[in-house]
Structures are given as structure tokens and as C-alpha cells.
Design a protein around this motif. Sequence first.
Motif, PDB file in Angstrom:
ATOM      1  N   MET A   6      29.904  33.107  21.766  1.00 52.80           N
ATOM      2  CA  MET A   6      29.627  31.677  21.631  1.00 52.80           C
ATOM      3  C   MET A   6      28.215  31.531  21.074  1.00 52.80           C
ATOM      4  SD  MET A   6      32.194  29.702  22.642  1.00 52.80           S
ATOM      5  CE  MET A   6      31.333  28.112  22.650  1.00 52.80           C
ATOM      6  N   SER A   7      27.892  30.333  20.578  1.00 50.97           N
ATOM      7  CA  SER A   7      26.529  30.060  20.140  1.00 50.97           C
ATOM      8  C   SER A   7      25.804  29.321  21.251  1.00 50.97           C
ATOM      9  CB  SER A   7      26.535  29.200  18.879  1.00 50.97           C
ATOM     10  OG  SER A   7      25.280  28.556  18.728  1.00 50.97           O
ATOM     11  N   TYR A 331      36.033  29.212  18.023  1.00 55.72           N
ATOM     12  CA  TYR A 331      34.576  29.392  17.926  1.00 55.72           C
ATOM     13  C   TYR A 331      34.215  30.863  17.768  1.00 55.72           C
ATOM     14  CZ  TYR A 331      30.012  27.160  18.354  1.00 55.72           C
ATOM     15  OH  TYR A 331      28.778  26.636  18.082  1.00 55.72           O
ATOM     16  N   THR A 332      34.777  31.715  18.616  1.00 54.34           N
ATOM     17  CA  THR A 332      34.431  33.137  18.515  1.00 54.34           C
ATOM     18  C   THR A 332      34.960  33.717  17.208  1.00 54.34           C
ATOM     19  OG1 THR A 332      34.391  35.261  19.701  1.00 54.34           O
ATOM     20  CG2 THR A 332      36.403  33.980  19.888  1.00 54.34           C
ATOM     21  N   LEU A 383      34.217  21.504  20.243  1.00 55.06           N
ATOM     22  CA  LEU A 383      33.426  21.768  21.452  1.00 55.06           C
ATOM     23  C   LEU A 383      32.741  20.485  21.922  1.00 55.06           C
ATOM     24  CD1 LEU A 383      32.525  23.927  23.471  1.00 55.06           C
ATOM     25  CD2 LEU A 383      30.537  24.357  22.016  1.00 55.06           C
ATOM     26  N   GLY A 384      32.278  19.696  20.946  1.00 59.81           N
ATOM     27  CA  GLY A 384      31.695  18.407  21.314  1.00 59.81           C
ATOM     28  C   GLY A 384      32.706  17.533  22.050  1.00 59.81           C
ATOM     29  N   PRO A 423      42.149  20.385  19.249  1.00 62.80           N
ATOM     30  CA  PRO A 423      41.683  21.772  19.076  1.00 62.80           C
ATOM     31  C   PRO A 423      42.835  22.764  18.939  1.00 62.80           C
ATOM     32  CG  PRO A 423      40.522  20.694  20.901  1.00 62.80           C
ATOM     33  CD  PRO A 423      41.667  19.812  20.520  1.00 62.80           C
ATOM     34  N   SER A 424      43.967  22.479  19.595  1.00 57.20           N
ATOM     35  CA  SER A 424      45.110  23.398  19.490  1.00 57.20           C
ATOM     36  C   SER A 424      45.608  23.490  18.057  1.00 57.20           C
ATOM     37  CB  SER A 424      46.255  22.936  20.405  1.00 57.20           C
ATOM     38  OG  SER A 424      45.818  22.849  21.739  1.00 57.20           O
ATOM     39  N   GLN A 425      45.415  22.425  17.303  1.00 60.56           N
ATOM     40  CA  GLN A 425      45.826  22.431  15.896  1.00 60.56           C
ATOM     41  C   GLN A 425      44.709  22.941  14.985  1.00 60.56           C
ATOM     42  OE1 GLN A 425      47.047  18.552  14.490  1.00 60.56           O
ATOM     43  NE2 GLN A 425      47.779  19.352  12.527  1.00 60.56           N
ATOM     44  N   TRP A 426      43.531  22.385  15.117  1.00 57.41           N
ATOM     45  CA  TRP A 426      42.491  22.636  14.115  1.00 57.41           C
ATOM     46  C   TRP A 426      41.659  23.876  14.406  1.00 57.41           C
ATOM     47  CZ3 TRP A 426      43.237  20.608   9.617  1.00 57.41           C
ATOM     48  CH2 TRP A 426      44.037  19.465   9.536  1.00 57.41           C
ATOM     49  N   CYS A 427      41.526  24.231  15.654  1.00 59.13           N
ATOM     50  CA  CYS A 427      40.775  25.466  15.935  1.00 59.13           C
ATOM     51  C   CYS A 427      41.687  26.674  15.732  1.00 59.13           C
ATOM     52  CB  CYS A 427      40.126  25.400  17.309  1.00 59.13           C
ATOM     53  SG  CYS A 427      38.929  24.033  17.381  1.00 59.13           S
TER      54      CYS A 427
END
Lengths: 630, 630
Positions: A6-7, A331-332, A383-384, A423-427
Motif C-alpha cells: 500500500m502507499s 492498489y497493490t 480508497l477514498g 471497486p469490484s468493477q473498476w479496481c
Amino acid sequence: MQSKIMSRRDIDFLLYEWLDVEALNRRPRFQDHSRETFNAAIDTAEQIATDLFAPHNKKSDQEEPHAVPGERCLEVKVIPEVKVALDAFCAAGLMAAGQDFELGGMQLPCTVEKALSCYFTAANVGTTSYLFLTIGNANTLLKTGTPEQVRRYVAPMFEGRYFGTMCLSEPQAGSSLSDISTRAEPDPVAGLEGERQYRLSGNKMWISAGEHDLAGNIVHLVLAKIPGPDGKTIPGVKGISLFIVPKFLVNEDGTLGERNDVVLAGLNHKMGNRGTTNCLLNFGEGKFKPQGKAGAVGYLVGQPHQGLSNMFHMMNEARIGVGLGAVVLGYTGYLHALDYARNRPQGRHPANKDPARPQLSIIEHTDVRRMLLAQKAYVEGGLGLVLYSASLVDEQRTAETPEARERATRLLEFLTPITKSWPSQWCLEANSLAIQVHGGYGYTREYNVEQFYRDNRLNAIHEGTHGIHGLDLLGRKVSMQEGALFKAFAAEVRETVEAASLADAGAAVSPQLREYGDALAAALRRVQHVTQALYGAGDMNKTLANASAYLEAVGHVVVAWIWLEQAIVAARALRACGETGAAGEQADFYHGKLQACRYFFRWELPKVEQQLALLESIDTTTLDMQDAWF
Amino acid sequence: MQSKIMSRRDIDFLLYEWLDVEALNRRPRFQDHSRETFNAAIDTAEQIATDLFAPHNKKSDQEEPHAVPGERCLEVKVIPEVKVALDAFCAAGLMAAGQDFELGGMQLPCTVEKALSCYFTAANVGTTSYLFLTIGNANTLLKTGTPEQVRRYVAPMFEGRYFGTMCLSEPQAGSSLSDISTRAEPDPVAGLEGERQYRLSGNKMWISAGEHDLAGNIVHLVLAKIPGPDGKTIPGVKGISLFIVPKFLVNEDGTLGERNDVVLAGLNHKMGNRGTTNCLLNFGEGKFKPQGKAGAVGYLVGQPHQGLSNMFHMMNEARIGVGLGAVVLGYTGYLHALDYARNRPQGRHPANKDPARPQLSIIEHTDVRRMLLAQKAYVEGGLGLVLYSASLVDEQRTAETPEARERATRLLEFLTPITKSWPSQWCLEANSLAIQVHGGYGYTREYNVEQFYRDNRLNAIHEGTHGIHGLDLLGRKVSMQEGALFKAFAAEVRETVEAASLADAGAAVSPQLREYGDALAAALRRVQHVTQALYGAGDMNKTLANASAYLEAVGHVVVAWIWLEQAIVAARALRACGETGAAGEQADFYHGKLQACRYFFRWELPKVEQQLALLESIDTTTLDMQDAWF
């Protein structure tokens, strides 16, 4: 080397520069906390995740848990690294990170708890699932169980001695929980709460962490139906009750008793998320006869026939958890792709292809930068959204005024289907782009990104499928309380648009914020107009036919708003950098935020117009399609 | 039961009702053929694919080929079912299906050859790759090799005794072939074509079918550089030559000779496509000393320094092959999802949720129908595109007039990047939707759809990545021959638009064809306008910055055109159904085509406006992004 899990810089930005979690410390519940204690908890999480969770992520994918014949039933073997990692998590007290001090907890805000949990899920989603399922189970019992149930089951879960599950689905009842057929017959006995004892029989499917050798006991929370005097159960969700079914019965003194009749019937073998056992469990099949009688012993939780609402108490948090899992896998993957792109030489610029010159790092290619910037926009936006949703949980619980708590509840209810689904779609798309950046290497198991992609594909399916969240948003949430949930959201957006026009004034670095604000305001008005049109269709089948498109369009508007929020903070910070002479890395970070926001407003937000136009036309293409025409 | 591999009804529609392949039989090359001989070949393919390829698809995914130490080098073990399947394919004469009768071929049109190959790839892409790589290799040698090379290597490949590979990439040179460093030193010997002998040394990466025990010999086609008198090689693609490097040297009488020094260094372990070995090969490493000397023996093909253009002769067909692979993986996934949706009971209609009533088949849910219709639109549109491209290969080779051949060549050049890339993106999306229709079951390896998804993810990477095809389309194809390629495409579209307005006249069943035609014409004009704007940017970095978005937008316009073509045929056929009183299944099929076309024009084509607007604005968001800002 920068962490590829993570960042931390981004987490700090979101927590402290945007969401201002430090302000929570003024509230009684969090008054013993400070930025230092928050950071210490996150430091611990980062350390344990890095040292003990990430290293066996690939191994537990490749050597997934397997069933072996035990003495009287199937047992499960898990690679030893998993227990070492879980024990370290529990020993650090993180199982009760959000709980009251008196329960042995750290009493951390939900926002901080979710921030630190990012590290574990990103490092190793398979191993982490055992923990977060247990926390979800314990939270449900804390809310709805008796003090005796809390003493007997919840306390050992917070200590990490027992793990927990959620047993909802059955082979014939996945999305349609009203069709479960597991039965619970009253079996009152003497002793403490003996009247709560039942005997359960039936099968439960898709039970994550349903069987393993990682903890002394497994506390199953099970939905089942209590038959009436005629032996029949009430059809539908109204007939469902909630039970504790421990793998081993627990004596009054807390020692383990007899083996209960809940046994593994088989493991499901998944495309990803392989480290977590996923089980078909048989209850009351007859492998064991606890207390000399047939049926798995279970204990009623709460009132009869209130099982689903008791279980769903924790659903908002569980769904934020799914969204978080999807985000951090993306993210990772992004951090891995970024690292690869900086270090892999390949090709030359279109304007200078001289083959005698050395190859460039691929991050120099515009199309690679596009893929990295898209990933950044998806995962930092996601994440936001997830941490904002967690902050609403804190507001709901601890805000000073009833109005503020009500506002948070409305926003949270409105956003939950999006926080879970977007997020399930775009991440997942970010994970696909991370593979693409790696080229052929990314498609091999010698690298990590293909696993993230496989792991992440689950998230659009569990805790309510994508389609079901579309129906939840359009069919329930937007019309609830006469539209009050939507109005609460719209009010937030309008505030942000206003702030964007102020942030813009005189800021040379961010001349686009007003433009973005205008675009967001226009998109919001479009959504409101389209929502009215959908409800004016006069036929719920037509209103809801394209609910998935609605979910996706509103999701993009929500994340555009999250990005504008982040950009306002970044623009302000960048101005301060200029004033204080701070430059270099510090300014770079904020430039990156502004550029990702620009990407979202230029490349992503405009996508919604096509969806909104389709919805507005009350398109019946899918509704009109006939089975026989396929 | 209907086949879940491919829809024969759809293949028949595309071949006979739309592309009219029967008309090819009037040309000399195909005069011995008829609809009956075409059908017989496709029947054979369907039978062999169903009986021998599909049954071990899952097994070869789960028990993938593995390397074992041999006497002097690594060897590869493949499950026995693979060889049985490959032998049956070869025994049926299918390896030379498209070749001349005199070469032992069937002299089938490319369109029919591609149609029958659908069955094999859909049934088992891993096993099929060995075959199509061999066919590609043989075709390359037929075009560029000497008669002696054809006799010695190509003939045994068509008989299925030898298999072939393409050795282009190296670890440091994937997309950037100009950077290969494998060397070929002249080693002239006495005897037939002895002056073509060279010694090769270097490493080749990502070599599919690079090592196995499935055929008597492996014919590697290898790109390498011949050093000049100073020992240096010419930098860039100009320095590249093409060589045959057989695993075993072949004596003049066709018997196998010594083992050559090309050995397996290791296998890559992929996310999908696991049945095909994917190898790192070492050439001239010293494990063997053929003819008592160091270096792998290779034979120059064609002229020195013409290697890349010799290899790329067959690239259009190889890329159609990739597009076809992507389409049919999507197609078989769709058929699996359709079957599941018809048989899985779950849930009830929103308007009647009475839990006492039985559950519905999930195909009754509008959102499931949306997912099935989207899959249908992607895979049937994609199959149309692939078979249309194959028909252009036939036109290029056998059309009566030079003008017709020229037209076909232009169209094929223009469409190839799209035929390769569009299915790799959208038929992968179809695979994702097939998982989603299956719910949790789809995510498990107990079902088939997760494998299709993993297998298909490769297609956006190999044979030129997505980004590279964007550059090919926007940077080369649209500007070639002063835009003649694009003009050829535009002329086709305008004809279709015209036909749509005629098909529409008086046809009660398809009142939307004119509307679709107008939308398509408008989209084409937009693309032309945007293309001019991009070339007016005055800076190739800006022109090409968003080439991937251009590729995707043009791809959607192309497939919309393919759908309108299919819809025109369907509308005409449906009218004939009405006139002849034919109804039921026959009419249902055409209704399905029209509905899928409607889906594409309502849900998909409008997506391009966002991309075109972005492109038109010469957006520099990705170009402006800095490495340090990530």
C-alpha cells in the motif's frame, strides 16, 4: 524500497489531510487517541502484513487448503505460515482494534481500523479473510447476542482463540436467502439459557473459513428456519432465525466440550482467493451425536424469525469490507505495475526510434502512463470512497448531534451499494491493466499481478452480486424516506462544488477545479432528472430493468465527487508548498493527485452520459429479449 | 442437447446467409467444393473437437505440462490425451485444410477453414495451439522457403509428423523486436543448400509449443542477427534474418539425424492457456554439438536481413487467429452461461416475490438477460468480424479482378488491428459476464467458465499488445496510401447504411434498421472528423497519445457495422419466414439477431462518443503525467 503493498503516503493524505480523523479525538470515545496512536496501530499493521502475510501469499495460492479424511469426518490442512500470521495479528490485539477498551479492544475509529486493515488484505487476502470474518461474526453477536453468548463465544474470538463464520447460503439458495431450508427444532435443556438450544439439520454452501485447523474452535452463525407446531416453516425471509453453532460445544467454564455435528462435506476450489477455505457444510448429518442426540446443537441468537435482520445489522460494514478488499487488490497491483514500468526497458519513443540508442523504461511510453494513471485514478478514488464510508460509520456512532448522526446514516445507506460494487468493477479493471503493463510476464504465475486479478474477480459476486446492488440502489435506496438519502448525498456534492470554485480562485496550479465542479454538478442534475424519469415509467419492471447501468453511472458520479474532494485538498496543499518553498517529492504527490483527478474528469466521468441517456429513454431492450431468441 | 462449444446455427448463418461462401465455388480454386463439402469438413471438426478436444480441456489446465530432467537436458511431459487429440486432427487431414490439393490439402477457403477451427479452439485452446502454430509456421515457409525447405520441413508438418513454432521474442526484447540479440554465424557446408547453414546462439522467450513430446520433430522458425565482417550486427529490424532450427537435424532422405543444440531452459507458468507449453529456449548453449561443432544448426530462410518481413507475411492471418481465439472462448462461455441460466432456479420477479411460489430460472431476471444479451452481442459480433476478415483473405487471393483483390487487401489491412484487439477486450468481458451469470459457482474450478476467462486474458497481450495495435491503426493504417484503407472501409459502411434503409422499407419486423444505419453513418463521419483533428495536432506525440482510445472507438464502430450487416440479413429472412409461414425456432433465431443488434446500437455504439470527444480535444492528460507524480 517503496512498499508494493500500500502507499502509506496516500493513506496519511486521506486520513489526516482530507478526512481529518484527528478531529475524532475530541470526542469522548476517542479521547485517549492521537495521531501518534493511530500511526502506531497502522505501523504495526504494516509491519505484520509485510513480514508475515505477504511472504506466503503466492504459496497459499499454489498450495491451497485441502481436505483429508480424518477419524470420523473430513478435515482440512492449511500451510503452516497461515497460522503464524494469524497468531501475530491476534497477539498484536488487532482482532479487537475497534472494540471498547473494556472488551480488551483498542477503541480505534472505524476509519483507522479500515485503513490498517488495507495492509493485511492487500498483502494476503486469503489469510486475512479468516480474521475479518471472525470480526464480523463477533460484531454481530455483540449487537444481538445475550451477555452469556458474548462471554462464551465473542471473548475468545477477540482473543483469537476461536474463529467465526457466517453461514447464510445453501446450494439451492444463494442470492435468494428466503429459500433456505436448514431447519432448527427446539431442544430445550436445563442450565444457563438452556431454552435457547435447538437442533439444526441442513446444508450450507459457500462458507468461507468453514473448516480449518487454525483455531481451537469455530463459531458458525447460521440462518435456519424453526418449524411451527404443524412441522411446516414460514416461507420467505420472515421464517428465518439466527443461531450459534460451535464446532465444539463450549462448557460453562469455557473449556471445550463435545464435537458438534457440523462437518465438512467438501471444499469449493476457486479461481482466486484460494487461501481461504470455502466449504459445503453439513449440519446434523449424523457423523456426531452431541449430548447423545441427532442434530447439530445450535443456540438461538436474538428473537425467533428475526434472523435476517440480526445478520444484516453488520451488512453495511461487511460491504465496506468487500469494497475495501477490491480496492486494495487493485492498489497493490498498481504499485507492482508502477515498479515494473519504472524498471523494465523496452522500446523507444515514436519520435526517435534509433535502435542504436538504449531502450527506455516503459513508463516513458504514453500508453503505459495511461494505464498507470487509470489504475491510480481507480484505486486512489476507490480508497477514498471506502475510507469516507468508514468515516460515516464513525459519524453514525459518535457524532455530537442527532442530526449529524442521521445525516451519516443516510449517506452511508445510499453509498453502501456503490462502495461495495464500484471497486469490484473498476479496481478489477486496474488489476487487468497491471497485467497489461507487465506484458507477457504479467500473465505468468512467476509474477504477482495475475493472482490479484483472480483474487479480485470474486468481489462482484459475494455479499450481494453486482445486479442485486443495482436493485438495492435504484429500487430501495433512492426512494427510501421520500428520497432523503439521495438528497443527503446531493447536498454533499453541492458543498464540494462550491468549495471547488473557491479553491480555484487565485490558484494557478489548479485552474480546472471549477470546471470539474461544473461537470460534477451537471452530472448530478442529470442523475436526479433520470431518476425521476425512471420512477415515472409507471411499471417497476421498466424502472428497474437497467438498474445495473444506474448503479454504474451513479458510482462514477460518486467517485468523481471523491476525486474532486481530494483535488481540493491537494490544490490547497500545493499552494502551501509554494508558499513554504517545499518542493520535490511533497509537491509531486499533490501534482499526482491533481493529474489523477483530471484523468477521472476527462476520461471517466463522461462515460456516464451514455448510461444516463439509455436509462432516461426507459430502454426495454433487455426486458423485451425472449428466452427462445437466445 | 445443444452444443456448448459453438452454435452451428450461427456459423451456418454467417457463412451461407451472410457471407455467401457458396459463391466462392464458382472460382477455379474452389470449383470442386460445394456447401456439402464445406459442411462435411465442419462436421468433422465439430465431431473431433467434441469427442477428443473438449473432454480434456479442464484436465490439461489442472495437470499442465511440466519439465522433467532428461538425459542431457530438460524434457516436457504432457498428458496423453493431448497427443490422441492432435493425431486425430492430423489424421483427418485438417492440418492442410486450406492448402492446395497437390500438397495433400483440402483447398478450402480461408473463411471455411476459420469456421471449422472455431470448434477446436473453443473446445480446448491449449491443445489446439500446437496445431495452429504449426500451420502458421508451414504457411510462412511455403511463402518464403526454398523448395528443398518445403520438402524437408513443410511436408512433414502438414502430415502432422513435425510440429512448428515461431521464435521471435527474447527476455529483453518482447514488443521491441529490433532489440533481439540472438546471433547467427555463417557455417557453410557441402551438399544441398549447404550455403544456407548457420550456427545460432542466444535465448528465446515466450515460445509456445517450444518443447514437448507430441511430434517426432519440432521446426523452430527463429529470428536472429547475422554479424558483419567486424563481428557487429546491424541495429534495429533491418539486421534481422529468419532461420529454420529443427530440434533434430533432418537428413536428405527425410530421416531424423542428430539432436540439435536447442534446449528447454524453463517453462513459463501462465494464468491460463496452460495446456500449451510456453518456453524459454537456449540456442547453442553447448548441451549438444551437432556435426561436432558449437552452436545450434540453422538454415537461412529467404534473403539475409529480410527476416521480419518474411515472418510478418503471415501476421494478418495470425492476428485473425488471435481474434478468433478470443471470440470463441467468449462464445463457449456464453453458451455455458445460457445453459446455466435456463436451468438454475433462483429468486422471483420483483413484481411477485411470493416465497411460497417456486423459484424462477434465472434467465427470467432482466439483469441476467442483460448479461446474456451483452455476451451474445459481443461474441456473435466478434465472430462476424473474424469470419468477414477471413473472407477478405479469400478475396485477396481469389477475387476475379485486381480491383476486387486490392479492395480486399485494403480492408484487411485496416481491419486487422481491430479483428485482433476488439474480441480480446470484449469477448473477455463476455467471459466475465459468463462467470457473473453463474454466481459463486462460476468462480469455482468445478465449472468451466473461470478457465475460459483465464485463457482469454492472454489475447490482449500476444501477437502485439493492445497498445501496439492502437499505434498500428492510428499511426500507420489510417494514413497509409493517403488514407485509401480508411476510404475502402468507409465505402463499405456507406453501402451497408444504404442497404439498411432499403431493408427497412415496408418491413414491419425491423423498423429500427434505418435508425441504426443513421447512427452508424453519423459515427463514421465523427471518426473521420476526429481522425483529421488528430492528424492536425502537428505533433505525433499528441496525435498518438490516446491511440488506444482510438482503437477502441473505431472497433465499436466496426462491430456496429458488422451487426447492421447481420441484422439486414436477419430482417430479410424474417420477412421470408412470414411469407412461407415458417415460424418457431427459425423465426426465433432471426429475432435474436435483431435484438442483439438493437442491444449493440442502444447500449454499445453510444459509448464511442465519449472516446471520440476526448480524442477530438487532443487531450494531453496522459502525455502530461510525470513519472515523479505517480
